[in-house]
Design a protein around this motif. Structure first.
Motif, short mmCIF file in Angstrom:
data_model
loop_
_atom_site.label_atom_id
_atom_site.label_comp_id
_atom_site.label_asym_id
_atom_site.label_seq_id
_atom_site.Cartn_x
_atom_site.Cartn_y
_atom_site.Cartn_z
N ARG A 58 5.16 -1.27 -0.96
CA ARG A 58 5.51 0.15 -1.12
C ARG A 58 6.25 0.57 0.14
NH1 ARG A 58 1.52 5.44 -1.69
NH2 ARG A 58 3.22 6.94 -2.11
N GLY A 59 7.49 0.92 -0.01
CA GLY A 59 8.31 1.25 1.15
C GLY A 59 8.65 -0.01 1.94
N LYS A 60 8.90 0.16 3.23
CA LYS A 60 9.30 -0.97 4.06
C LYS A 60 8.13 -1.75 4.63
CE LYS A 60 13.75 0.97 5.55
NZ LYS A 60 14.57 1.37 6.74
N ARG A 61 7.00 -1.06 4.91
CA ARG A 61 5.96 -1.70 5.70
C ARG A 61 4.63 -1.91 5.00
NH1 ARG A 61 8.03 -4.49 9.22
NH2 ARG A 61 5.94 -4.65 10.15
N ASN A 62 4.41 -1.29 3.85
CA ASN A 62 3.10 -1.39 3.19
C ASN A 62 3.11 -2.51 2.16
OD1 ASN A 62 1.93 0.94 4.52
ND2 ASN A 62 3.37 2.15 3.31
N VAL A 63 2.44 -3.60 2.49
CA VAL A 63 2.44 -4.80 1.65
C VAL A 63 1.06 -5.02 1.06
CG1 VAL A 63 2.78 -7.31 1.63
CG2 VAL A 63 4.29 -5.85 2.99
N GLY A 64 1.03 -5.47 -0.17
CA GLY A 64 -0.22 -5.84 -0.84
C GLY A 64 -0.03 -7.10 -1.65
N GLY A 65 -1.11 -7.62 -2.17
CA GLY A 65 -1.03 -8.86 -2.92
C GLY A 65 -1.88 -8.84 -4.17
N VAL A 66 -1.55 -9.73 -5.07
CA VAL A 66 -2.31 -9.94 -6.30
C VAL A 66 -2.55 -11.43 -6.44
CG1 VAL A 66 -2.34 -9.68 -8.82
CG2 VAL A 66 -1.21 -7.94 -7.40
N GLU A 67 -3.77 -11.80 -6.75
CA GLU A 67 -4.09 -13.19 -7.00
C GLU A 67 -4.75 -13.31 -8.36
OE1 GLU A 67 -6.61 -17.01 -5.22
OE2 GLU A 67 -6.45 -15.14 -4.07
N ASP A 104 -0.37 -0.21 -12.28
CA ASP A 104 -1.81 -0.47 -12.22
C ASP A 104 -2.14 -1.34 -11.01
OD1 ASP A 104 -1.56 0.81 -14.63
OD2 ASP A 104 -2.82 -0.60 -15.73
N LEU A 105 -1.30 -2.33 -10.76
CA LEU A 105 -1.56 -3.24 -9.64
C LEU A 105 -1.39 -2.53 -8.30
CD1 LEU A 105 0.29 -6.41 -10.99
CD2 LEU A 105 -2.18 -6.02 -10.87
N SER A 160 -4.67 -2.40 -5.94
CA SER A 160 -4.57 -3.10 -4.65
C SER A 160 -4.80 -2.16 -3.48
CB SER A 160 -3.21 -3.76 -4.51
OG SER A 160 -2.19 -2.78 -4.39
N GLY A 161 -4.69 -0.87 -3.73
CA GLY A 161 -4.88 0.11 -2.67
C GLY A 161 -3.59 0.59 -2.03
N LEU A 162 -2.44 0.08 -2.48
CA LEU A 162 -1.17 0.55 -1.93
C LEU A 162 -0.87 1.98 -2.37
CD1 LEU A 162 1.21 -2.55 -2.18
CD2 LEU A 162 0.02 -1.65 -0.18
N ALA A 212 -1.28 -15.46 4.16
CA ALA A 212 -0.61 -14.20 4.45
C ALA A 212 -1.18 -13.06 3.60
CB ALA A 212 0.89 -14.34 4.21
N LEU A 213 -1.41 -13.33 2.34
CA LEU A 213 -1.95 -12.29 1.46
C LEU A 213 -3.39 -11.94 1.76
CD1 LEU A 213 -0.33 -13.20 -2.00
CD2 LEU A 213 0.40 -11.51 -0.30
N ALA A 214 -4.10 -12.86 2.41
CA ALA A 214 -5.48 -12.58 2.80
C ALA A 214 -5.54 -11.51 3.89
CB ALA A 214 -6.15 -13.86 3.29
N GLU A 215 -4.42 -11.24 4.55
CA GLU A 215 -4.39 -10.27 5.64
C GLU A 215 -3.90 -8.90 5.20
OE1 GLU A 215 -5.64 -11.24 8.61
OE2 GLU A 215 -6.06 -13.07 7.44
N VAL A 216 -3.62 -8.70 3.92
CA VAL A 216 -3.12 -7.42 3.44
C VAL A 216 -4.01 -6.94 2.28
CG1 VAL A 216 -0.75 -8.00 4.09
CG2 VAL A 216 -1.54 -8.50 1.77
N PRO A 217 -3.93 -5.66 1.93
CA PRO A 217 -4.69 -5.18 0.77
C PRO A 217 -4.32 -5.98 -0.48
CG PRO A 217 -3.76 -3.34 1.99
CD PRO A 217 -3.15 -4.58 2.56
N ARG A 218 -5.31 -6.43 -1.21
CA ARG A 218 -5.00 -7.25 -2.39
C ARG A 218 -6.07 -7.07 -3.45
NH1 ARG A 218 -7.21 -12.69 -2.41
NH2 ARG A 218 -8.83 -12.85 -0.81
#
Length: 424
Positions: free
Chosen positions: A411-420, A359-360, A364-366, A340-346
């Motif tokens: 960020r907000g309702k729809r903008n998802v990002g990830g950290v690995e 910073d994250l 991440s680009g969010l 799932a996280l591979a499909e979002v900015p991370r």
């Protein structure tokens, strides 16, 4: 028998036919054996191939007998159709491995057994592997006038950029497949995409010349998307594969779920096995409540279940909900969360002390910058693992890491990002 041609016409799955009225009469008279070929040009089939696989399945459900052909021989040659340059030839060992994998993929969609409509799987290497060049030229080549071959659009296009005798001969091999299946199984129909029309009709003509028999060809339109992009490709041009190791079930689910409102009716017709009434109802619900994405959700669940199974669909749905704050992230298994996280900015960070959330969000680009990230936190619009971040200088702890290595940002309702966190 059901009138499958009427159903295919409504689904906009008929592009060309040698004689539609004659084919309709043939299909109505009793079970017809048909086939479609799939060349092993990669270790997996992709979404474009799914149209043809499901077409075989539709014919089988209508009482006809499908043959899935994997091109153990033609895969060693390469089809020039739609190509501006010659394919790189793969080794026999590589192609043989791909044949086995693709054989298994196609087999999952068809029913086998002793019934009249039971499916069969074949490889065209079975009848070409021991064939001598002299036999091939005398028995097959003599039926192909060179002037007619040169007039084929595929050949004319490639003559400008270069066409080897190997690729020039591809149509002979595919035509011989149809002739061989006609002799062995009484096959009377070959299906394929509209870019294969020349190859299909060449097989029909070969059967007429050699056997004096009538056979049929039927093609489906090449599927396009409303925004002009290629069907079955990511925004970056990557292919959506049927193999879960190449395209995760989560990514596969999201492809359908994110379908453009302008495309979803077409996709439902082409891919879904729902009835006309059910599809029309889903489309109406989508028009009445577009934000709910009702037809997209139904299509995503049906297709993911069909290709990957109900369990993977449940995981994909759970991950999709959890990422947007509608489920427990902690309940997702590591493989599903990683997919799932591979499909979002991370962003990947080294093992050690974790950076501040601001910073994250920026890395991440969010958020465009750390200052923008701090403003998002101050305004109550930033989340870490679905929990609102209260302080602008908040820092995740090791306990926040899901499966010891992941963080989910929103960020907000729809903008998802990830950290690995990278593991040593």
């Amino acid at each position: 028998m059901t009138d499958i041609l009427d159903d295919l016409a409504w689904r906009e799955l008929i592009a060309q036919s040698t004689d539609l009225d004659e084919l309709r009469a043939l299909l109505a008279a009793g079970p017809v054996t048909l086939y479609c070929g799939f060349d092993p040009t990669a270790p997996s089939l992709h979404l474009g191939n799914l149209i043809q696989i499901l077409l075989l399945r539709r014919f089988q459900q209508a009482g006809h007998r499908p043959i899935g052909l994997v091109g153990g021989a033609t895969g060693l040659i390469g089809d020039p159709s739609g190509k501006s340059a010659e394919r790189v030839l793969n080794s026999e060992e590589t192609v043989a491995g791909w044949v086995r994998r693709i054989h298994g993929q196609i087999s999952r969609f068809l029913d086998f057994g002793d019934a009249p409509e039971s499916a069969t799987m074949v490889s065209n290497l079975d009848w070409t592997g021991g064939l001598s060049v002299i036999e091939f030229l005398r028995d097959i080549g003599k039926h192909f006038p060179v002037n007619r071959m040169l007039a084929r659009e595929t050949v004319k296009t490639r003559l400008e950029t270069g066409l080897s005798y190997t690729e020039f001969s591809y149509v002979l091999l595919q035509s011989m497949d149809y002739l061989e299946l006609h002799r062995r199984y009484g096959c009377l129909l070959q299906t394929g995409g509209s870019d294969q029309w020349g190859n299909l009709t060449a097989g029909v003509d070969l059967i007429r010349r050699v056997e004096g028999a009538s056979a049929h060809a039927l093609t489906t339109p090449l599927l396009t998307k409303a925004d002009g992009s290629k069907f079955g490709k990511t925004a970056g041009g990557e292919t959506y594969w049927l193999d879960p190791e190449l395209t995760s079930p989560y990514a596969f689910y999201q492809f359908w779920f994110n379908a453009d409102d302008r495309d979803v009716e077409k996709f439902l017709k082409v891919f879904s096995f729902r009835s006309r009434e059910e599809i029309e109802d889903l489309v109406k619900q989508g028009g009445d409540r577009p934000a709910a994405r009702i037809p997209q959700r139904a299509l995503a669940e049906e297709m993911t279940t069909l290709v990957h199974g109900a369990d993977e669909t449940d995981r994909a749905v759970a991950a999709s909900r959890a990422l947007f704050g509608q489920g427990a992230l902690e309940e997702l298994d590591e493989r599903t969360l990683r997919s799932a996280l591979a499909e979002v900015p991370r962003v990947e960070i080294p093992t050690g002390e974790l950076p501040p959330v601001a910073d994250l969000l920026a890395s991440s680009g969010l958020c465009k910058s750390k200052s923008e990230a701090r403003r998002a936190i101050a305004q109550g619009g930033a989340y870490l693992n679905n929990t609102k971040v209260a302080a602008e200088d908040a820092v995740p702890s090791a306990d926040d890491l899901l499966h010891g290595r992941f963080l989910v940002l929103r960020r907000g309702k729809r903008n998802v990002g990830g950290v690995e966190v990278k593991r040593d």
